[in-house]
Design a protein around this motif. Sequence first.
Motif, PDB file in Angstrom:
ATOM      1  N   UNK A  18     -12.886  -2.863   5.063  1.00  0.00           N
ATOM      2  CA  UNK A  18     -12.428  -2.935   3.683  1.00  0.00           C
ATOM      3  C   UNK A  18     -13.305  -2.086   2.768  1.00  0.00           C
ATOM      4  N   UNK A  19     -14.606  -2.228   2.891  1.00  0.00           N
ATOM      5  CA  UNK A  19     -15.530  -1.446   2.064  1.00  0.00           C
ATOM      6  C   UNK A  19     -15.390   0.049   2.337  1.00  0.00           C
ATOM      7  N   UNK A  20     -15.057   0.375   3.576  1.00  0.00           N
ATOM      8  CA  UNK A  20     -14.943   1.785   3.959  1.00  0.00           C
ATOM      9  C   UNK A  20     -13.628   2.410   3.508  1.00  0.00           C
ATOM     10  N   UNK A  21     -12.518   1.666   3.680  1.00  0.00           N
ATOM     11  CA  UNK A  21     -11.200   2.244   3.457  1.00  0.00           C
ATOM     12  C   UNK A  21     -10.656   2.051   2.046  1.00  0.00           C
ATOM     13  N   UNK A  22     -11.125   1.030   1.325  1.00  0.00           N
ATOM     14  CA  UNK A  22     -10.553   0.774   0.002  1.00  0.00           C
ATOM     15  C   UNK A  22     -10.832   1.939  -0.957  1.00  0.00           C
ATOM     16  N   UNK A  23     -11.865   2.709  -0.667  1.00  0.00           N
ATOM     17  CA  UNK A  23     -12.199   3.862  -1.498  1.00  0.00           C
ATOM     18  C   UNK A  23     -11.098   4.916  -1.444  1.00  0.00           C
ATOM     19  N   UNK A  24     -10.298   4.888  -0.384  1.00  0.00           N
ATOM     20  CA  UNK A  24      -9.238   5.885  -0.232  1.00  0.00           C
ATOM     21  C   UNK A  24      -7.960   5.505  -0.982  1.00  0.00           C
ATOM     22  N   UNK A  25      -7.891   4.238  -1.441  1.00  0.00           N
ATOM     23  CA  UNK A  25      -6.672   3.790  -2.102  1.00  0.00           C
ATOM     24  C   UNK A  25      -6.602   4.295  -3.530  1.00  0.00           C
ATOM     25  N   UNK A  39       0.839  -1.208   0.000  1.00  0.00           N
ATOM     26  CA  UNK A  39       0.000   0.000   0.000  1.00  0.00           C
ATOM     27  C   UNK A  39       0.867   1.248   0.000  1.00  0.00           C
ATOM     28  N   UNK A  40       1.922   1.241   0.786  1.00  0.00           N
ATOM     29  CA  UNK A  40       2.782   2.417   0.909  1.00  0.00           C
ATOM     30  C   UNK A  40       3.550   2.710  -0.382  1.00  0.00           C
ATOM     31  N   UNK A  41       3.949   1.650  -1.108  1.00  0.00           N
ATOM     32  CA  UNK A  41       4.711   1.912  -2.336  1.00  0.00           C
ATOM     33  C   UNK A  41       3.853   1.860  -3.594  1.00  0.00           C
ATOM     34  N   UNK A  42       2.537   1.702  -3.422  1.00  0.00           N
ATOM     35  CA  UNK A  42       1.622   1.799  -4.552  1.00  0.00           C
ATOM     36  C   UNK A  42       1.486   0.552  -5.402  1.00  0.00           C
ATOM     37  N   UNK A  43       1.959  -0.587  -4.920  1.00  0.00           N
ATOM     38  CA  UNK A  43       1.884  -1.819  -5.717  1.00  0.00           C
ATOM     39  C   UNK A  43       0.816  -2.789  -5.202  1.00  0.00           C
ATOM     40  N   UNK A  44      -0.014  -2.338  -4.276  1.00  0.00           N
ATOM     41  CA  UNK A  44      -1.078  -3.197  -3.762  1.00  0.00           C
ATOM     42  C   UNK A  44      -2.116  -3.497  -4.842  1.00  0.00           C
ATOM     43  N   UNK A  45      -2.128  -2.680  -5.886  1.00  0.00           N
ATOM     44  CA  UNK A  45      -3.111  -2.844  -6.964  1.00  0.00           C
ATOM     45  C   UNK A  45      -3.018  -4.212  -7.624  1.00  0.00           C
ATOM     46  N   UNK A  46      -1.850  -4.842  -7.570  1.00  0.00           N
ATOM     47  CA  UNK A  46      -1.693  -6.141  -8.232  1.00  0.00           C
ATOM     48  C   UNK A  46      -2.611  -7.181  -7.616  1.00  0.00           C
ATOM     49  N   UNK A  47      -2.886  -7.050  -6.311  1.00  0.00           N
ATOM     50  CA  UNK A  47      -3.787  -7.987  -5.659  1.00  0.00           C
ATOM     51  C   UNK A  47      -5.251  -7.698  -5.995  1.00  0.00           C
ATOM     52  N   UNK A  48      -5.519  -6.499  -6.473  1.00  0.00           N
ATOM     53  CA  UNK A  48      -6.889  -6.098  -6.767  1.00  0.00           C
ATOM     54  C   UNK A  48      -7.319  -6.507  -8.171  1.00  0.00           C
ATOM     55  N   UNK A  69      -3.162  -5.092   8.442  1.00  0.00           N
ATOM     56  CA  UNK A  69      -2.530  -4.677   7.193  1.00  0.00           C
ATOM     57  C   UNK A  69      -3.376  -3.689   6.419  1.00  0.00           C
ATOM     58  N   UNK A  70      -4.671  -3.948   6.301  1.00  0.00           N
ATOM     59  CA  UNK A  70      -5.520  -3.037   5.518  1.00  0.00           C
ATOM     60  C   UNK A  70      -5.793  -1.735   6.254  1.00  0.00           C
ATOM     61  N   UNK A  71      -5.420  -1.680   7.536  1.00  0.00           N
ATOM     62  CA  UNK A  71      -5.522  -0.400   8.248  1.00  0.00           C
ATOM     63  C   UNK A  71      -4.603   0.637   7.625  1.00  0.00           C
TER      64      UNK A  71
END
Length: 264
Positions: A252-259, A85-94, A165-167
């Motif tokens: 997850x539903x609440x915070x993923x919108x911020x990613x 999440x911090x380095x912007x590569x979490x998108x691969x899991x999405x 982690x998702x925090x």
Amino acid sequence: MYKYWEISKTYMKTQLVWRADVIFNMVFTVTKILFAYLLWGMVFKDRDMAGMFSFNGMLSYYIASSFLSQLEMSGGISAEIYDRIRNGTFSKYMVIPAGIERYFLAMEFGIVLFYIPFDFIAAIIWIFIFRVNFTFTMDLQVIVCAAVIAFLGLLFMAQLNYLLGIMALKFPGIQTFLMIKDNLAMLITGGIVPLALFPESVINILKILPFYYVTYLPAMLFSGFCREEAVSGIFIILFWCIVVQAVINVLWKKYVKKYQGAGI
């Protein structure tokens, strides 16, 4: 289910690359048992019993506890998610054709499966080295209940680490959360001192918390203690797994919108 089994197998094979980690993991198991042998050897030098434990009973508990605690390796889940999440590569899991949480659970399952035989070998070796008269329950129902509780305990810890982690989707740092979790778990999972030696009032409070069922109770059950808690322990840790899963779904539903996939 097949794709998640493939994920588990991939991570099992990945562990073969890091052979030194396997050795260190076995060493850590041995270290805990050696520490218990030296410490409780001095305690039992002038007494036959400490609480409900004899010397062999105490060592049996530590062998079972060390085996189970070394299988709990889900801390890597929170670290991996935070870094991604911090380095912007979490998108691969999405974008992969698999649920994100189920992906990490399958990853953890594969790692645990890989380490089970090595931790078991380490425990057996020390039983023979110290000539421990290992006490192990022969009650099949208790063994099954202990195995189920241990499995649910590992699942709970994996869920908890995924939640922490998702925090990182909300907070710039989760190190404080992880520190609190690690210190709390170290004490109240019975990894340092068996919880049976605590005051009864403290034990009754700990029985409400999920950490009591992660390592301590299954280790006690395998060692022939606390049989009356075998069935109720399953329902309590299962309850906590359901609660944590509900919290994960909400956050997850609440915070993923911020990613934004940009990192920092």
